[in-house]
Design an enzyme around this catalytic site. Sequence first.
Site, short mmCIF file in Angstrom:
data_model
loop_
_atom_site.label_atom_id
_atom_site.label_comp_id
_atom_site.label_asym_id
_atom_site.label_seq_id
_atom_site.Cartn_x
_atom_site.Cartn_y
_atom_site.Cartn_z
N GLU A 1 -47.44 7.47 4.94
CA GLU A 1 -47.35 7.39 3.47
C GLU A 1 -46.91 6.00 3.03
O GLU A 1 -45.90 5.48 3.50
CB GLU A 1 -46.32 8.41 2.95
CG GLU A 1 -46.68 9.86 3.23
CD GLU A 1 -47.64 10.47 2.22
OE1 GLU A 1 -47.99 9.78 1.23
OE2 GLU A 1 -48.03 11.63 2.42
N HIS B 132 -56.71 12.22 -0.39
CA HIS B 132 -56.30 12.29 -1.80
C HIS B 132 -56.88 11.07 -2.50
O HIS B 132 -56.47 9.94 -2.23
CB HIS B 132 -54.78 12.34 -1.91
CG HIS B 132 -54.22 13.62 -1.40
ND1 HIS B 132 -53.02 13.71 -0.73
CD2 HIS B 132 -54.73 14.89 -1.43
CE1 HIS B 132 -52.80 14.99 -0.40
NE2 HIS B 132 -53.82 15.70 -0.81
N HIS C 152 -52.08 8.00 3.64
CA HIS C 152 -51.84 8.50 2.28
C HIS C 152 -50.98 7.54 1.47
O HIS C 152 -50.45 6.56 1.98
CB HIS C 152 -51.11 9.84 2.35
CG HIS C 152 -51.98 10.99 2.75
ND1 HIS C 152 -52.44 11.92 1.86
CD2 HIS C 152 -52.49 11.33 3.95
CE1 HIS C 152 -53.19 12.81 2.49
NE2 HIS C 152 -53.24 12.47 3.77
N GLU D 151 -55.17 7.88 -3.95
CA GLU D 151 -54.31 7.09 -3.06
C GLU D 151 -55.10 5.91 -2.47
O GLU D 151 -55.40 5.84 -1.29
CB GLU D 151 -53.69 8.02 -2.00
CG GLU D 151 -52.78 9.04 -2.68
CD GLU D 151 -52.38 10.22 -1.82
OE1 GLU D 151 -51.76 11.16 -2.37
OE2 GLU D 151 -52.68 10.23 -0.62
ZN ZN Z 1 -51.77 12.15 -0.15
#
Ligand code: ZN
Length: 376
Positions: free
Chosen positions: A336, A167, A260, A170
Amino acid sequence: MQISANFDSGNIEVIDASNPQRVLLAMRPDLASHHFQWFHFKVEGLVPGQRYGFSLTNAGQSAYNQAWDGYHAAASYDQRNWFRVPSRFDDGALDFSLEPCEAQVWFAYFEPYSRARHDWLIEQALSKAGAELFASGQSIEGRAIQLLRVSRNPAAPRKIWIIAQQHPGEHMAEWFMEGLIERLQQRGDAELDALLARAELYLVPNMNPDGAVRGHLRTNAAGQDLNRAWQSANAAQSPEVLFVQQQMRQVGVDLFLDIHGDEEIPHVFSAGCEGNPGYSPRLERLEAEFRSRLVALGAEFQTTYGYPRSGPGQANLTLACNAVGQEFDCLSFTLEMPFKDHDDNPNPLTAWDGRRSMRLGKDVLSVVAAMVEGLR
Ligand SMILES: [Zn+2]
């Protein structure tokens, strides 16, 4: 006052700059996609000491429109030192203001990781961290997707894969990779020596360079969310994923980490493979061990907050973590980091930032080193 975003990872549209107390702005959606949330722009011609206000007027329609409460915009005078400015989500807009002490300032959703720094990082990895360019893929727009291998023992049985920034908004994910690669440059690191005696590392510092350069939040240049493409990767829509999948199938995978950032949750956390059809007590034990070792290490990480757990067999196998964990029957995590702060250890000045992401990258190597023997 001049506002510009025509640069690497820039993203803003000026709606009305006639009132410097409340400049009206909008975030531009990703190409061929409705997602937006990332912003990054430069403001010049400021009078130091005077107050300027900015309003992201379409924040309420963004991809994660619940994510703005408790969020504060990042700002920098030099693109090196970033700090947060008090921000408020009100009536669908994100508002923030600043009395600058310089004539120019950058604002961004998070401390950006530039393509120039990416090029420097690859060079550092090759010249100082003992990495080799194992293979190189190409994004839709022809940018290189470097797959680095760190191999000190060609007979090492375990293959550890870590990929980042599928992504593109990010950016903390590539800061994490920089920290990890920085640690690989150390000599006399006993944990690292033990790890590399038993394992080879396969690292992709940036999976989605087109999206990152374009200032996207979520997708590549074809409007594809790469972390929903792991059952359907193809050369036209998702060559970035196709490349890495092909390499994984040649090399094998014994541990996979997909790095992420999360817009909403103000904590560092992980998501595992509990919903995979192939999930087993072995994998459950390995997941629990990884998490408890990272907590015990004193790393900025916790296990209380995170995504809802998938029911048995209910995993979304289009995600990299689930797809790789299922295919290779290996320990596999999405890791994350927050766009806001890690509320277990808040820092109001910087919130979560590049430096803390780097530290986490280094710490994760300790956990991998401790677990390498028991991965199979
Ligand atoms: Zn992500």
